[in-house]
Design an enzyme around this catalytic site. Structure first.
Site, PDB file in Angstrom:
ATOM      1  N   HIS A 108       1.052  -1.273  -0.703  1.00  0.00           N
ATOM      2  CA  HIS A 108       0.320  -0.281  -0.268  1.00  0.00           C
ATOM      3  C   HIS A 108       0.755   1.023  -0.260  1.00  0.00           C
ATOM      4  O   HIS A 108       1.796   1.357   0.468  1.00  0.00           O
ATOM      5  CB  HIS A 108      -0.500   0.005   1.148  1.00  0.00           C
ATOM      6  CG  HIS A 108      -1.664   1.289   1.151  1.00  0.00           C
ATOM      7  ND1 HIS A 108      -3.444   0.892   0.526  1.00  0.00           N
ATOM      8  CD2 HIS A 108      -2.222   3.030   2.601  1.00  0.00           C
ATOM      9  CE1 HIS A 108      -4.133   2.798   0.830  1.00  0.00           C
ATOM     10  NE2 HIS A 108      -2.777   2.995   1.847  1.00  0.00           N
ATOM     11  N   ASP A 144      -7.107  -1.649   4.649  1.00  0.00           N
ATOM     12  CA  ASP A 144      -5.502  -2.071   4.959  1.00  0.00           C
ATOM     13  C   ASP A 144      -5.126  -1.815   6.050  1.00  0.00           C
ATOM     14  O   ASP A 144      -4.486  -0.781   6.179  1.00  0.00           O
ATOM     15  CB  ASP A 144      -4.992  -0.377   4.072  1.00  0.00           C
ATOM     16  CG  ASP A 144      -6.033  -0.312   2.556  1.00  0.00           C
ATOM     17  OD1 ASP A 144      -5.519  -1.421   2.085  1.00  0.00           O
ATOM     18  OD2 ASP A 144      -5.894   0.312   2.225  1.00  0.00           O
TER      19      ASP A 144
HETATM   20  C1  GRF Z   1       1.385   0.045  -6.795  1.00  0.00           C
HETATM   21  O1  GRF Z   1       2.110   1.930  -6.380  1.00  0.00           O
HETATM   22  C2  GRF Z   1       1.029  -0.672  -5.302  1.00  0.00           C
HETATM   23  O2  GRF Z   1       1.035   0.084  -3.795  1.00  0.00           O
HETATM   24  C3  GRF Z   1      -0.579  -0.420  -4.745  1.00  0.00           C
HETATM   25  O3  GRF Z   1      -0.719  -0.709  -7.052  1.00  0.00           O
HETATM   26  C4  GRF Z   1       0.278  -0.209  -7.078  1.00  0.00           C
HETATM   27  C5  GRF Z   1       0.598  -1.083  -8.770  1.00  0.00           C
HETATM   28  O4  GRF Z   1       1.757  -0.738  -9.802  1.00  0.00           O
HETATM   29  N1  GRF Z   1      -1.507  -1.188  -4.346  1.00  0.00           N
HETATM   30  P1  GRF Z   1       1.980  -1.902 -10.283  1.00  0.00           P
HETATM   31  O5  GRF Z   1       0.720  -2.223 -11.128  1.00  0.00           O
HETATM   32  O6  GRF Z   1       3.135  -2.862  -9.722  1.00  0.00           O
HETATM   33  O7  GRF Z   1       2.893  -1.308 -11.147  1.00  0.00           O
END
Ligand code: GRF
Length: 218
Positions: A108, A144
């Protein structure tokens, strides 16, 4: 690492965290990548690393229960020891989350319990805090809020935009998430109760990260 310990990654889009896991040498332990959207970049990454992929379009299901049932059925084909959420943009049912108690993790983009919810980066900017960061935690039925495994700090600069701050947050995610997954696969995670989990650290493990690259070693 026990080669029989495999994990499944759930994605919805970009897959930069998935890519970071692969670059960190974890691709052979990823049993499958499952996306709720077709044609996304994350699936291309999975193909590149020869990882099995599955697409389960949530649009084709009448409700959350039936989607999650299909998702569970698909995950269970791979008998993973761990399920990793990496940008999976679906709220999961209690039934799903309870089935994967203590083996479902998420990253998160804030220092939980601050900035819970979908707009964590934007909310931190608006709140004008000096720092934000990332949290890797077990998923529980409360949004969360599961046991925290690791956190990292990202300072907020005066001229930061959502884009610039997101970039630095992602860089940190890409370092810390693979580290935590490795620890899980090595059985080096302890869960004390429903709010506390810890990683069993070894000498020279990075215990804490920040985006200024000043690692603190245990
Ligand atoms: C990340 O920033 C994470 O914190 C959130 O979703 C985003 C996923 O990014 N849960 P990616 O698809 O791995 O580039």
């Amino acid at each position: 690492m026990n080669p029989n310990n495999k994990f499944v990654v759930l994605i919805s889009g970009n897959g930069s965290n998935l890519e970071a896991m692969c670059k960190a040498g974890l691709s052979e332990q990823i049993a499958a990548v499952i996306s709720n959207k077709s044609g996304v970049r994350g699936l291309v990454i999975a193909d590149r690393y020869k990882i099995a992929t599955e697409v389960i379009e949530h649009k084709n299901f009448a409700n959350r229960d039936s989607f999650d049932d299909e998702l569970m059925k698909t995950i269970e084909k791979y008998t993973p020891t761990l399920v990793v959420l990496a940008g999976f943009m679906r709220i999961l049912t209690d039934k799903f989350v309870n089935f994967y108690t203590n083996r479902l993790i998420n990253v998160h983009p804030s220092i939980l319990p601050a900035f819970i919810g979908a707009n964590a980066i934007e909310n931190a900017l608006q709140a004008k805090t000096k720092v934000t960061g990332i949290t890797i935690h077990f998923v529980t039925t409360k949004l969360d809020s599961g046991p925290i495994l690791a956190q990292g700090i990202v300072p907020i600069k005066a001229n930061d935009t959502i884009e610039t701050l997101s970039q630095r947050i992602h860089l940190l995610e890409h370092r810390l998430y693979p580290f935590v997954i490795k620890k899980f696969l090595e059985n080096k995670i302890t869960i004390s109760n429903d709010v506390t989990a810890s990683i069993i650290h070894e000498k020279n493990d990075v215990l804490f990260l920040n985006s200024l690259n000043t690692n603190i070693f245990y």
